[in-house]
Design a protein around this motif. Structure first.
Motif, short mmCIF file in Angstrom:
data_model
loop_
_atom_site.label_atom_id
_atom_site.label_comp_id
_atom_site.label_asym_id
_atom_site.label_seq_id
_atom_site.Cartn_x
_atom_site.Cartn_y
_atom_site.Cartn_z
N LEU A 103 42.34 30.65 39.94
CA LEU A 103 41.00 31.25 39.96
C LEU A 103 40.74 32.02 41.25
O LEU A 103 40.04 33.04 41.23
CB LEU A 103 39.95 30.16 39.77
N THR A 104 41.29 31.55 42.35
CA THR A 104 41.15 32.30 43.61
C THR A 104 41.86 33.63 43.52
O THR A 104 41.34 34.67 43.96
CB THR A 104 41.71 31.48 44.78
N THR A 105 43.06 33.63 42.92
CA THR A 105 43.80 34.88 42.74
C THR A 105 43.02 35.84 41.84
O THR A 105 42.92 37.04 42.13
CB THR A 105 45.18 34.57 42.12
N ARG A 106 42.46 35.30 40.76
CA ARG A 106 41.66 36.12 39.85
C ARG A 106 40.46 36.72 40.57
O ARG A 106 40.13 37.91 40.39
CB ARG A 106 41.21 35.26 38.67
N PHE A 107 39.80 35.90 41.38
CA PHE A 107 38.64 36.37 42.14
C PHE A 107 39.01 37.51 43.09
O PHE A 107 38.33 38.55 43.16
CB PHE A 107 38.05 35.19 42.93
N LEU A 108 40.12 37.34 43.79
CA LEU A 108 40.53 38.36 44.76
C LEU A 108 40.97 39.64 44.05
O LEU A 108 40.72 40.76 44.55
CB LEU A 108 41.67 37.81 45.63
N VAL A 109 41.63 39.51 42.89
CA VAL A 109 42.04 40.70 42.14
C VAL A 109 40.82 41.49 41.68
O VAL A 109 40.78 42.74 41.78
CB VAL A 109 42.92 40.29 40.94
N GLN A 110 39.81 40.80 41.15
CA GLN A 110 38.59 41.49 40.69
C GLN A 110 37.86 42.14 41.86
O GLN A 110 37.37 43.27 41.74
CB GLN A 110 37.68 40.49 39.99
N LEU A 111 37.78 41.43 42.97
CA LEU A 111 37.13 42.00 44.15
C LEU A 111 37.89 43.23 44.64
O LEU A 111 37.30 44.26 45.00
CB LEU A 111 37.04 40.95 45.26
N GLY A 112 39.22 43.13 44.60
CA GLY A 112 40.04 44.28 45.03
C GLY A 112 39.87 45.47 44.10
O GLY A 112 39.86 46.63 44.57
N SER A 113 39.73 45.22 42.79
CA SER A 113 39.56 46.34 41.86
C SER A 113 38.24 47.07 42.10
O SER A 113 38.17 48.31 41.98
CB SER A 113 39.63 45.81 40.42
N ILE A 114 37.19 46.33 42.44
CA ILE A 114 35.90 46.97 42.73
C ILE A 114 36.00 47.81 43.99
O ILE A 114 35.51 48.95 44.05
CB ILE A 114 34.79 45.90 42.86
N ILE A 115 36.64 47.26 45.02
CA ILE A 115 36.80 48.02 46.27
C ILE A 115 37.66 49.27 46.03
O ILE A 115 37.38 50.35 46.57
CB ILE A 115 37.44 47.12 47.35
N ARG A 116 38.67 49.12 45.18
CA ARG A 116 39.54 50.28 44.86
C ARG A 116 38.74 51.37 44.16
O ARG A 116 38.88 52.57 44.48
CB ARG A 116 40.68 49.79 43.98
N LEU A 117 37.87 50.98 43.19
CA LEU A 117 37.03 51.97 42.52
C LEU A 117 36.06 52.63 43.49
O LEU A 117 35.79 53.84 43.41
CB LEU A 117 36.24 51.30 41.38
N HIS A 118 35.54 51.83 44.43
CA HIS A 118 34.64 52.39 45.44
C HIS A 118 35.33 53.46 46.27
O HIS A 118 34.71 54.48 46.64
CB HIS A 118 34.13 51.26 46.33
N ILE A 119 36.60 53.25 46.55
CA ILE A 119 37.34 54.21 47.38
C ILE A 119 37.75 55.45 46.58
O ILE A 119 37.64 56.59 47.07
CB ILE A 119 38.57 53.51 47.99
N LEU A 120 38.20 55.24 45.33
CA LEU A 120 38.78 56.33 44.56
C LEU A 120 37.76 57.15 43.79
O LEU A 120 37.98 58.36 43.55
CB LEU A 120 39.82 55.78 43.58
#
Length: 606
Positions: A110-127
């Motif tokens: 669940l921690t990995t899932r949380f970090l992946v989702q958080l990373g995807s949002i940050i990636r969308l924010h950047i791109l």
């Protein structure tokens, strides 16, 4: 159960209770902001209530103390200690290890899932390119994802919506951003990560996410958007894929509940008062948690004091005074007369505890054949006043220590306090020639127990001396005194007259007993004694010897300090002793009598 595990279980129990409480009282009303506050309070209280210490308040109320004692007796498991046992892995430990592996594996996933989702949002924010729509800064999604927001970042695919729909989306997501709804989402996600095995935490998370959408939907309708078109808009977005789950999505499911809540009649304002009802539940949880801690602390204290004498007993908390090993000359254990014969000790029992271990405190103390009165008679008939000491006028108390072996025999006799060589030799002779005792037992097994007996030699002139001056600090050892140069001296209970003409005995056939026995006395001291702050600051510690009289009705009177350490510690020891409940009074020839009692209390800084 470790304190960490107890804390973790208390959190999950509270979450289950709060969810049931939420469904019962708050689920159907339209006070969305109050519901949000209540849900966040549920999380906060679940985490904090096990840490709030009100043990002092619990100990001050007898019903709470009774509940703690009941919990310690019935619920807390007994732990046995086998000396010099090699550590082994049993099936229970394997199950616990397996459960730990499963739990931490779930947390890791669940921690990995949380970090992946958080990373995807940050990636969308950047791109994603940025633009301003209807005066609001938004991120333009490149694919046909459903609109969502994360804190102040609003993501939307404009080509998929009409102008009016974009206005509804902007209003909806701006409400999420302005009211910081992402904080609630992150808190619920983290709680689910660490309490993933608890089904109620997932239900609570669903309620948090749903309530946030109710708030945003309500804001859209307040700004004048048409309710029916807005609901059709939501239905039209039901098939849109979410770009990230760790966000406030415009089309979050279930849509049926959202549409029902939009069409629901507003709850009357008086209904807000029910939100105060969760405060008694929180208070009850805190009280129960502290009762459990008091029970665990008291049980630990009692087990340590009843444990091996080779291990020092220290307080489980800095503010509680302890009863460590007591000097032999000041402590005694007075037992009721016993007429049972000494039982033979089997070899299997003897081998269970190594002979090298000698206890000073055990659950069942050794006893002289026939009890205390028989021991007094033995000493009175066998102690002979040495002519040399008699002619020289030498008198005093000789302290003799010895070990009652597993088979009841006496060994390792030595003088702890000397008066004169002749008196020392006589005292040691009488003790060494005693008949076999009934051996002591620890957790049902016979063990070696160290004992100390003070023998008083007193010149009394032509009168036949009597056995007297037996003190009663009955926490570790039996201590009796034998006197008299004449062989035919007959012992009797020694008594003196107090100011109110009530005879106060120093030794009787049946000694007074604290309610619950020695263990009950230790539990009372453990929960009642508070280490004075001034004594802690000055690093004062030591043994306070308290003398008291236990009356015919069991009440405590004439409390005074025989040995002082400091005014603060003396006062605290006297306070606790004075507030003791009534004892079972001592009996002499079947009648209740007043008995003088001595109790040593050691204050030790951890």
């Amino acid at each position: 159960m470790t304190p960490e595990l107890a804390y973790f279980l208390k959190i999950n129990v509270a979450i289950a209770l709060f969810y049931a409480f939420y469904r019962l009282f708050f689920y159907k009303d339209t006070f969305f902001h109050w519901r949000r506050a209540a849900l966040l309070c549920f999380f906060a209280i679940s985490l904090l209530y096990p840490l709030l210490n009100i043990q002092g308040w619990v100990k001050a109320h007898e019903p709470m103390v009774a509940m703690a004692d009941l919990y310690a007796t019935i619920i807390l498991p007994e732990q046995t200690i086998t000396p010099q046992q090699e550590p082994t892995m049993n099936w229970q430990e394997l199950i616990i290890l397996f459960m730990k592996i499963i739990y931490w594996s779930g947390v890791l996933v669940l921690t990995t899932r949380f970090l992946v989702q958080l990373g995807s949002i940050i990636r969308l924010h950047i791109l994603c390119p940025k633009s301003t729509i209807q005066g609001v800064r938004v991120h333009l999604l490149k694919k046909e994802y459903g609109p969502f927001s994360f804190f102040h970042w609003i993501f939307i695919h404009p080509q998929s919506h009409t102008e009016s729909e974009i206005g509804e989306i902007i209003t909806h997501e701006e409400t999420h951003a302005r009211q910081h709804h992402s904080v609630d989402v992150l808190i619920s996600e983290l709680m689910c990560t660490f309490c993933w095995f608890n089904p109620f935490i997932w239900l609570m998370k669903r309620e948090v996410r749903g309530n946030l959408e109710y708030m945003a939907d309500h804001r859209v309708l307040e700004t004048g958007h048409d309710s029916k078109s807005y609901q059709y808009h939501l239905l039209g977005l039901a098939h849109h894929k979410a770009a990230a789950n760790l966000s406030n999505s415009f089309n979050v499911l279930p849509l049926k509940n959202r549409i029902k809540m939009m069409n629901k009649r507003r709850t009357k304002e008086i209904g807000r008062t029910k939100y105060l009802m969760f405060l008694p539940l929180a208070a009850l949880l805190m009280i129960v948690s502290n009762i459990e801690m008091v029970a665990r602390t008291t049980e630990k204290f009692a087990k340590e004091v009843m444990g091996q004498a080779t291990a020092q007993v220290v307080a489980p908390e800095p503010e509680i005074a302890t009863l460590p090993e007591l000097p032999a000359e000041e402590i005694q254990k007075i037992t009721a007369p016993q007429d049972k014969k000494i039982k033979e000790v089997s070899e299997t029992q003897s081998k269970s505890v190594p002979d090298s271990i000698v206890f000073q405190v055990v659950e069942e103390m050794p006893d002289f054949p026939g009890g205390m009165q028989a021991l007094m008679e033995y000493l009175s008939k066998n102690v002979k006043y040495p002519a040399e000491a008699h002619s020289a006028g030498i008198q005093g108390r000789v302290i003799v220590s010895f070990t009652v072996k597993k088979d009841g025999s006496i060994a390792d006799t030595k003088i702890v306090r000397s008066v004169a060589p002749s008196l020392d030799k006589e005292a040691e002779r009488v003790i060494s020639t005693m008949p076999k005792w009934k051996p002591g037992k620890q957790r049902g097994e016979v063990v070696n127990v160290k004992f100390t007996v003070p023998v008083m030699f007193r010149l009394t002139g032509p009168e036949t001396p009597k056995a007297e001056e037996i003190k009663q600090s009955d926490l570790e050892e039996v201590v009796v005194v034998g006197y008299g140069p004449k062989e035919d001296s007959t012992p009797d209970a020694a008594g003196v007259k107090t100011d109110n003409e009530e005879t106060t005995f120093k030794v009787v056939e049946t000694m007074p007993k604290f309610p619950g026995g020695t263990k009950g006395l230790m539990q009372y001291l453990a929960r009642s004694i508070k280490y004075p702050v001034i004594a802690q600051e000055k690093k004062q510690q030591g043994k306070v010897i308290i003398q008291m009289v236990i009356g015919q009705d069991g009440s405590i009177s004439n409390v005074k300090v025989l040995r002082s350490v400091s005014p603060a510690l003396d006062t605290e020891a006297m306070r606790v002793v004075s507030n003791m409940p009534k004892w079972e009074p001592g009996l002499q020839r079947g009648q209740a009598v007043a008995v003088e009692y001595t109790l040593p209390i050691t204050f030790r800084l951890q």
